[in-house]
Motif scaffolding. Structure first.
Motif, short mmCIF file in Angstrom:
data_model
loop_
_atom_site.label_atom_id
_atom_site.label_comp_id
_atom_site.label_asym_id
_atom_site.label_seq_id
_atom_site.Cartn_x
_atom_site.Cartn_y
_atom_site.Cartn_z
N MET A 1 18.39 50.35 40.99
CA MET A 1 19.26 50.76 42.10
C MET A 1 20.39 49.75 42.25
O MET A 1 20.18 48.55 42.17
N LYS A 2 21.58 50.26 42.46
CA LYS A 2 22.76 49.42 42.60
C LYS A 2 23.53 49.81 43.86
O LYS A 2 23.57 50.99 44.24
N ALA A 3 24.13 48.81 44.50
CA ALA A 3 24.89 49.08 45.73
C ALA A 3 26.30 49.56 45.41
O ALA A 3 26.77 50.57 45.94
N TYR A 4 27.02 48.81 44.57
CA TYR A 4 28.38 49.17 44.15
C TYR A 4 29.31 49.44 45.34
O TYR A 4 30.02 50.44 45.38
N LEU A 5 29.30 48.54 46.32
CA LEU A 5 30.19 48.69 47.47
C LEU A 5 31.48 47.88 47.32
O LEU A 5 32.46 48.14 48.02
N MET A 6 31.47 46.88 46.43
CA MET A 6 32.66 46.06 46.23
C MET A 6 33.45 46.46 44.98
O MET A 6 34.65 46.29 44.91
N ARG B 1 30.35 47.88 39.04
CA ARG B 1 29.61 46.64 38.80
C ARG B 1 29.30 45.93 40.11
O ARG B 1 29.88 46.24 41.15
N ASP B 2 28.37 44.97 40.00
CA ASP B 2 28.00 44.18 41.17
C ASP B 2 29.08 43.15 41.49
O ASP B 2 29.86 42.75 40.62
N PHE B 3 29.10 42.71 42.73
CA PHE B 3 30.00 41.64 43.15
C PHE B 3 29.27 40.31 43.00
O PHE B 3 28.11 40.17 43.42
N PHE C 1 17.95 44.64 47.42
CA PHE C 1 18.20 44.25 48.81
C PHE C 1 19.15 43.05 48.90
O PHE C 1 20.00 42.98 49.78
N MET C 2 19.00 42.10 47.97
CA MET C 2 19.88 40.94 47.99
C MET C 2 21.33 41.33 47.71
O MET C 2 22.26 40.86 48.37
N MET C 3 21.52 42.20 46.73
CA MET C 3 22.89 42.62 46.42
C MET C 3 23.45 43.51 47.52
O MET C 3 24.64 43.41 47.86
N GLU D 1 26.91 42.47 49.44
CA GLU D 1 28.11 43.30 49.46
C GLU D 1 28.42 43.81 50.86
O GLU D 1 29.60 43.98 51.22
N LEU D 2 27.39 44.06 51.65
CA LEU D 2 27.64 44.44 53.04
C LEU D 2 28.23 43.28 53.84
O LEU D 2 28.96 43.51 54.82
N ALA D 3 27.94 42.04 53.42
CA ALA D 3 28.44 40.87 54.15
C ALA D 3 29.96 40.87 54.23
O ALA D 3 30.54 40.46 55.25
#
Length: 525
Positions: A1-6, A10-12, A256-258, A262-264
């Motif tokens: 699972m990936k967040a991809y909000l930034m 890819r991850d931030f 959860f960490m990612m 990214e939500l931060a």
């Protein structure tokens, strides 16, 4: 699972090295107050926002648009984003309750810790999925909609129920069945945990069945070597299962960490936005334009650092500098030139990091690096004079800079006489322009600014801080040719009184803008 909000693909990575000029950007553009407002005492938010802001020069237009869309949703539903951030933070607390991981020496310890973690994290997974299902319909950005779709698809009730069933089995409350083969030297190999055959007998048959019990081996309570050997034997069978469960737990934890990381960034933007709204400061989503163009135009741009410092709305400015590589800003002391330059630099960084800016409208081309060269006050840490220190910092910028970058100069090369300083500044600016580098230069050196005016460069724009006839400052920056005076007499009279005059009756030499003085006066009339 990936967040991809930034990023859309890819991850931030907030641990990515910051640019070598990052400290100068923070100090010269006075970004510390902005970051403190965004963080609101949350260290992760501070670190992520700093990394996003200073790493903004690496962003492309697609990444900026991706973040702007997510940010628009976040600003429209701030409590939802905060709730999601709180859930992601709670996963950290679950992990702190027990130590587990592949680094443990015993497979049984790895398995026990991982099973406990996954069991404790399942309620959080269920809450995240429910939150996504309830609020997902209200969001328009690709980043958040994709995240919510993934959570609903991968964390269905059937999947969570299956995970709970496996966790119950993996506790091995009644022991486990293991098979092995005899290898070379009669040593065991190919250890495998087996699913025991189900007992299909009815309870009456099980009660009266007289079959002999299976063979078993009992260790003496004092047989420590035997106990150790049996434990090692069990760990050989458990090891593949323990590794698989531990990797699954690590995967959940990394998600959860990612997600929290990214939500931060958006939590920081929400905090800053709420502060600016409380101060009555307008903001807008800027329009990023291609890097190879020369675009810079805005309406109602305010200096963010000044807004946060004074706690109220400040004088804003307009500018139309499309097609210009060089902008030279001159005019009266304490007229708002430094604040104007600082506001542009901060807005450029905010735009390229995917944030809003403190303006009614803002558009600019993307820059392949943003650099500042500001005057420095002498201090005990200097190893040479101010002028040598200025040249040294300029040399460091030259070593880093590339085409299509932006350099902001504020009173640079004023530590020597005007003729020498103007000539050095001219040569440096000419060299930068020849490499397609955009330059904004605040200067009191008439010889420097008027020299560029005489050349009639079509890509140069000259701005001047406005001064009323009675000497009052409007803090407005408008198009205008450089003047031979910076109205140092205004500053002299401001310090010594309205009727004061120099002892010899002559107008004192132009005085550079005092650090911080303009900021204390630049409020809305």
């Amino acid at each position: 699972m990936k967040a991809y909000l930034m990023h859309h693909d890819r991850d931030f990575d907030p641990r990515r090295p910051l640019p070598l000029n990052g400290r100068d950007l923070l100090d010269d553009l006075e970004l510390h107050g902005m970051l403190e407002t965004m963080a609101a005492d949350d260290e992760l938010v501070l670190d992520v926002c700093r990394a996003a802001l200073l790493g903004a020069t690496r962003s492309d237009a697609e990444t900026i648009r991706h973040r702007q869309q997510v940010l628009a949703d976040a600003l429209a539903h701030p409590q939802f984003i905060r709730d999601l951030y709180t859930l992601a933070t709670s996963a950290q607390e679950v992990r702190k309750k027990g130590y587990w991981g592949l680094s443990l020496h015993h497979a049984s310890g790895v398995l026990h810790g991982a099973v406990d973690f996954v069991g404790n994290i399942i309620p959080l997974l269920r809450q995240v999925r429910m939150l996504a299902a309830e609020g997902g319909v209200n969001f328009q950005s690709e980043g958040l909609r994709r995240l919510f779709s993934m959570l609903e698809a991968e964390l269905s009730d059937d999947y969570i129920a299956l995970v709970q069933q496996h966790l119950k089995t993996l506790k091995f409350s009644h022991g486990f069945v293991m098979s092995a083969r005899i290898g070379q030297g009669n040593k065991g190999r190919d250890y495998v945990i087996r699913t025991p055959n189900p007992d299909t007998r009815g309870w009456i048959r099980r009660l009266f069945d007289r079959r002999l019990p299976p063979q078993h081996y009992t260790l003496s309570p004092r047989d420590e070597a035997g106990a150790r050997a049996l434990s090692e034997l069990g760990d050989r069978g458990i090891d593949p299962v323990a590794n698989a469960v531990a990797q699954s737990a690590e995967h959940i934890m990394s998600f959860f960490m990612m997600l929290r990381t990214e939500l931060a960034f958006y939590i920081g933007c929400i905090n800053l936005h709420e502060r600016l709204m409380a101060e009555g400061q307008p903001v807008c989503m800027p329009r990023p334009l291609p890097q190879d163009e020369r675009r810079l135009a805005f309406n109602g741009l305010a200096d963010l650092a000044l807004v946060l410092k004074l706690g109220r709305k400040v004088v804003a400015n307009d500018l139309a500098a499309d097609g210009r590589d060089l902008v030279i800003i001159t005019g009266a002391n304490q007229g708002g030139k430094s604040s104007f330059l600082r506001g542009i630099g901060a807005a450029q960084l905010m735009m390229q990091s995917g944030m809003f800016v403190t303006a009614a409208a803002f558009s600019a081309n993307l820059c392949n690096g943003i650099y500042t060269h500001y005057k420095r006050e002498e201090d005990a840490g200097m190893e040479s004079g101010k002028f040598d220190e200025e040249l040294k910092r300029m040399s460091q910028i030259v070593d880093l800079i590339a085409g299509d970058a932006l350099v902001l100069f504020n009173e640079s090369f004023a530590a020597t006489n005007e003729r020498e300083g103007a000539e050095i500044a001219r040569q440096i600016v000419d060299a930068l322009l020849s490499r397609r580098i955009k330059v904004l230069f605040v200067s009191h050196q008439f010889e420097f600014s008027h020299g560029f005016l005489r050349r009639g460069l079509p890509n140069a724009l000259f701005l001047r801080a406005q001064r009323q006839d009675d000497g009052a400052r409007t803090f407005k920056i408008a198009e205008g040719e450089p003047l031979q005076t910076s109205y140092g007499l205004d500053l002299y009279r401001n310090i010594f009184g309205a009727d004061a005059a120099p002892a010899d009756g002559e107008t004192p030499a132009p005085v550079p803008e005092a650090e911080g003085e303009a900021e204390r006066r630049e409020t809305v009339p």
